[in-house]
Design a protein around this motif. Structure first.
Motif, PDB file in Angstrom:
ATOM      1  N   GLN A  96      32.833  42.306  34.309  1.00  0.00           N
ATOM      2  CA  GLN A  96      33.202  41.052  34.968  1.00  0.00           C
ATOM      3  C   GLN A  96      32.798  39.931  34.022  1.00  0.00           C
ATOM      4  O   GLN A  96      31.715  39.965  33.429  1.00  0.00           O
ATOM      5  CB  GLN A  96      32.443  40.895  36.290  1.00  0.00           C
ATOM      6  CG  GLN A  96      32.717  39.588  36.996  1.00  0.00           C
ATOM      7  CD  GLN A  96      31.704  39.309  38.090  1.00  0.00           C
ATOM      8  OE1 GLN A  96      30.501  39.405  37.874  1.00  0.00           O
ATOM      9  NE2 GLN A  96      32.199  38.973  39.265  1.00  0.00           N
ATOM     10  N   LEU A  97      33.674  38.981  33.857  1.00  0.00           N
ATOM     11  CA  LEU A  97      33.345  37.795  33.073  1.00  0.00           C
ATOM     12  C   LEU A  97      33.039  36.682  34.062  1.00  0.00           C
ATOM     13  O   LEU A  97      33.905  36.267  34.834  1.00  0.00           O
ATOM     14  CB  LEU A  97      34.500  37.437  32.136  1.00  0.00           C
ATOM     15  CG  LEU A  97      34.905  38.550  31.162  1.00  0.00           C
ATOM     16  CD1 LEU A  97      36.014  38.077  30.242  1.00  0.00           C
ATOM     17  CD2 LEU A  97      33.710  39.051  30.362  1.00  0.00           C
ATOM     18  N   TRP A  98      31.804  36.230  34.020  1.00  0.00           N
ATOM     19  CA  TRP A  98      31.332  35.281  35.025  1.00  0.00           C
ATOM     20  C   TRP A  98      30.129  34.537  34.473  1.00  0.00           C
ATOM     21  O   TRP A  98      29.189  35.157  33.984  1.00  0.00           O
ATOM     22  CB  TRP A  98      30.927  36.034  36.296  1.00  0.00           C
ATOM     23  CG  TRP A  98      30.660  35.155  37.476  1.00  0.00           C
ATOM     24  CD1 TRP A  98      29.459  34.610  37.839  1.00  0.00           C
ATOM     25  CD2 TRP A  98      31.606  34.732  38.444  1.00  0.00           C
ATOM     26  NE1 TRP A  98      29.608  33.862  38.975  1.00  0.00           N
ATOM     27  CE2 TRP A  98      30.922  33.933  39.373  1.00  0.00           C
ATOM     28  CE3 TRP A  98      32.970  34.941  38.613  1.00  0.00           C
ATOM     29  CZ2 TRP A  98      31.548  33.343  40.460  1.00  0.00           C
ATOM     30  CZ3 TRP A  98      33.598  34.362  39.702  1.00  0.00           C
ATOM     31  CH2 TRP A  98      32.889  33.572  40.602  1.00  0.00           C
ATOM     32  N   VAL A  99      30.164  33.227  34.548  1.00  0.00           N
ATOM     33  CA  VAL A  99      29.024  32.398  34.153  1.00  0.00           C
ATOM     34  C   VAL A  99      28.359  31.905  35.435  1.00  0.00           C
ATOM     35  O   VAL A  99      28.954  31.115  36.183  1.00  0.00           O
ATOM     36  CB  VAL A  99      29.469  31.213  33.262  1.00  0.00           C
ATOM     37  CG1 VAL A  99      28.290  30.307  32.950  1.00  0.00           C
ATOM     38  CG2 VAL A  99      30.133  31.729  31.989  1.00  0.00           C
ATOM     39  N   PRO A 100      27.145  32.385  35.735  1.00  0.00           N
ATOM     40  CA  PRO A 100      26.503  32.067  37.008  1.00  0.00           C
ATOM     41  C   PRO A 100      26.318  30.573  37.278  1.00  0.00           C
ATOM     42  O   PRO A 100      26.347  30.142  38.433  1.00  0.00           O
ATOM     43  CB  PRO A 100      25.145  32.767  36.922  1.00  0.00           C
ATOM     44  CG  PRO A 100      25.318  33.833  35.895  1.00  0.00           C
ATOM     45  CD  PRO A 100      26.346  33.308  34.934  1.00  0.00           C
ATOM     46  N   SER A 101      26.147  29.785  36.231  1.00  0.00           N
ATOM     47  CA  SER A 101      25.916  28.351  36.441  1.00  0.00           C
ATOM     48  C   SER A 101      27.203  27.585  36.752  1.00  0.00           C
ATOM     49  O   SER A 101      27.144  26.405  37.090  1.00  0.00           O
ATOM     50  CB  SER A 101      25.225  27.744  35.214  1.00  0.00           C
ATOM     51  OG  SER A 101      26.055  27.877  34.073  1.00  0.00           O
TER      52      SER A 101
ATOM     53  N   SER B 123      30.876  26.991  38.893  1.00  0.00           N
ATOM     54  CA  SER B 123      31.416  27.183  40.240  1.00  0.00           C
ATOM     55  C   SER B 123      32.385  28.370  40.232  1.00  0.00           C
ATOM     56  O   SER B 123      32.882  28.783  39.180  1.00  0.00           O
ATOM     57  CB  SER B 123      32.170  25.931  40.698  1.00  0.00           C
ATOM     58  OG  SER B 123      33.339  25.752  39.896  1.00  0.00           O
ATOM     59  N   ASP B 124      32.661  28.896  41.427  1.00  0.00           N
ATOM     60  CA  ASP B 124      33.667  29.958  41.542  1.00  0.00           C
ATOM     61  C   ASP B 124      34.989  29.486  40.961  1.00  0.00           C
ATOM     62  O   ASP B 124      35.658  30.228  40.231  1.00  0.00           O
ATOM     63  CB  ASP B 124      33.879  30.349  43.014  1.00  0.00           C
ATOM     64  CG  ASP B 124      32.704  31.107  43.605  1.00  0.00           C
ATOM     65  OD1 ASP B 124      31.695  31.319  42.893  1.00  0.00           O
ATOM     66  OD2 ASP B 124      32.807  31.501  44.782  1.00  0.00           O
TER      67      ASP B 124
ATOM     68  N   LYS C 239      41.632  36.928  36.251  1.00  0.00           N
ATOM     69  CA  LYS C 239      41.354  38.219  36.886  1.00  0.00           C
ATOM     70  C   LYS C 239      40.070  38.851  36.385  1.00  0.00           C
ATOM     71  O   LYS C 239      39.466  39.681  37.074  1.00  0.00           O
ATOM     72  CB  LYS C 239      42.511  39.193  36.639  1.00  0.00           C
ATOM     73  CG  LYS C 239      43.782  38.825  37.372  1.00  0.00           C
ATOM     74  CD  LYS C 239      44.871  39.853  37.063  1.00  0.00           C
ATOM     75  CE  LYS C 239      46.168  39.476  37.750  1.00  0.00           C
ATOM     76  NZ  LYS C 239      47.228  40.466  37.449  1.00  0.00           N
ATOM     77  N   CYS C 240      39.635  38.478  35.197  1.00  0.00           N
ATOM     78  CA  CYS C 240      38.399  39.044  34.647  1.00  0.00           C
ATOM     79  C   CYS C 240      37.162  38.563  35.402  1.00  0.00           C
ATOM     80  O   CYS C 240      36.071  39.092  35.213  1.00  0.00           O
ATOM     81  CB  CYS C 240      38.273  38.712  33.165  1.00  0.00           C
ATOM     82  SG  CYS C 240      39.491  39.546  32.146  1.00  0.00           S
ATOM     83  N   ALA C 241      37.321  37.569  36.266  1.00  0.00           N
ATOM     84  CA  ALA C 241      36.213  37.072  37.075  1.00  0.00           C
ATOM     85  C   ALA C 241      36.148  37.771  38.440  1.00  0.00           C
ATOM     86  O   ALA C 241      35.330  37.399  39.270  1.00  0.00           O
ATOM     87  CB  ALA C 241      36.342  35.561  37.274  1.00  0.00           C
TER      88      ALA C 241
END
Length: 138
Positions: free
Chosen positions: A16-21, A23-24, A33-35
């Motif tokens: 999953q490609l996601w930066v926690p800091s 927003s969605d 889609k990678c999120a």
């Protein structure tokens, strides 16, 4: 005489490609889609290319079977059927498992184990039939 030897292996993994800091909305805008919050998977193909001078006796730059074993032990056996965000692997904590990051860290895993007569030339990782990344150690 300088020659190049390439070996191809494959593995299947989720990420999953996601930066926690962020927003969605921003994560989905940047990563699409990678999120996906439930992750998603790829059938990766990994090429490792060595360069150097063949051994004068064997004619090998490196025995291809030995290279295959090294690739499996240090990379594909670790990543195959893993969730690269959650399962232990060689990516440092907080590093997104993008193809770009993976080729760099795959290089780091393999380079110390090569024979003296050769060195890594290229690590190529294909994520989809249309996307791949190459790293040349620069």
């Amino acid at each position: 005489m300088l020659v190049y030897l390439s070996r191809k292996e494959s593995f299947n993994a989720a990420h999953q490609l996601w930066v926690p800091s962020w927003s969605d909305e921003k994560n989905f805008e940047i990563f699409g889609k990678c999120a996906n919050k439930n992750f998603h998977g790829h059938n990766y193909e990994l090429w490792v290319t060595l360069k150097g001078k063949p051994d004068p006796v064997t004619g090998f730059l490196m025995d291809a079977k030995v290279l295959a074993k090294l690739m499996r032990e240090k990379v594909t056996d670790i990543l195959d059927h893993s969730n690269m965000n959650m399962d232990p692997n060689f990516l440092p904590e907080g590093v997104l498992p993008t193809t770009e990051n993976l080729v760099y860290y795959i290089w780091q895993e393999l380079a110390p184990f090569l024979p003296d007569n050769c060195q890594l030339h290229c690590v190529k990782l294909q994520e989809t039939p249309k996307i791949y990344c190459e790293y040349f150690g620069e």
